[in-house]
Design a protein around this motif. Sequence first.
Motif, PDB file in Angstrom:
ATOM      1  N   ILE A  61       0.860  -1.186   0.000  1.00  0.00           N
ATOM      2  CA  ILE A  61       0.000   0.000   0.000  1.00  0.00           C
ATOM      3  C   ILE A  61       0.894   1.232   0.000  1.00  0.00           C
ATOM      4  N   ILE A  62       0.718   2.067  -1.001  1.00  0.00           N
ATOM      5  CA  ILE A  62       1.451   3.331  -1.068  1.00  0.00           C
ATOM      6  C   ILE A  62       0.442   4.440  -0.818  1.00  0.00           C
ATOM      7  N   ALA A  63       0.636   5.177   0.260  1.00  0.00           N
ATOM      8  CA  ALA A  63      -0.215   6.320   0.589  1.00  0.00           C
ATOM      9  C   ALA A  63       0.691   7.542   0.569  1.00  0.00           C
ATOM     10  N   ALA A  64       0.719   8.219  -0.569  1.00  0.00           N
ATOM     11  CA  ALA A  64       1.708   9.285  -0.724  1.00  0.00           C
ATOM     12  C   ALA A  64       1.171  10.442  -1.551  1.00  0.00           C
ATOM     13  N   ASP A  65       1.591  11.629  -1.161  1.00  0.00           N
ATOM     14  CA  ASP A  65       1.299  12.845  -1.914  1.00  0.00           C
ATOM     15  C   ASP A  65       2.599  13.427  -2.457  1.00  0.00           C
ATOM     16  N   THR A  66       3.633  12.615  -2.456  1.00  0.00           N
ATOM     17  CA  THR A  66       4.943  12.992  -2.975  1.00  0.00           C
ATOM     18  C   THR A  66       5.578  11.733  -3.550  1.00  0.00           C
TER      19      THR A  66
END
Length: 107
Positions: A61-66
């Motif tokens: 799971i990738i939870a990223a805003d960058t």
Amino acid sequence: MQKIVGVTACPAGIAHTYMAAESIEQAAKKLGYEIKMETNGASGVENRLTEKDIEEAVAVIIAADTSVEMKRFHGKPLIEVSVGEAIRKADIIMNQVKSGDIEIYQS
């Protein structure tokens, strides 16, 4: 016990990075998964995922805003969401993991 790994990252890298990681961890544990979350925050990378962690994982799971170093997840089932989605919708994300309805990441 099945293992999930993930990465959280936001531009400021302070509160939301850690809130997203905690939200996903709690949702995963509710469904009986072992989980390890890497956080890319203001103080750098913490709890870095090892090759072994990634290899053992049934999902990422990738939870990223960058930007996140993605090549290492090639060939793994991967869900990519915003940090806000991870905080608000962790249960939905984990149900998607449980259902197995996840795209295989190709770098």
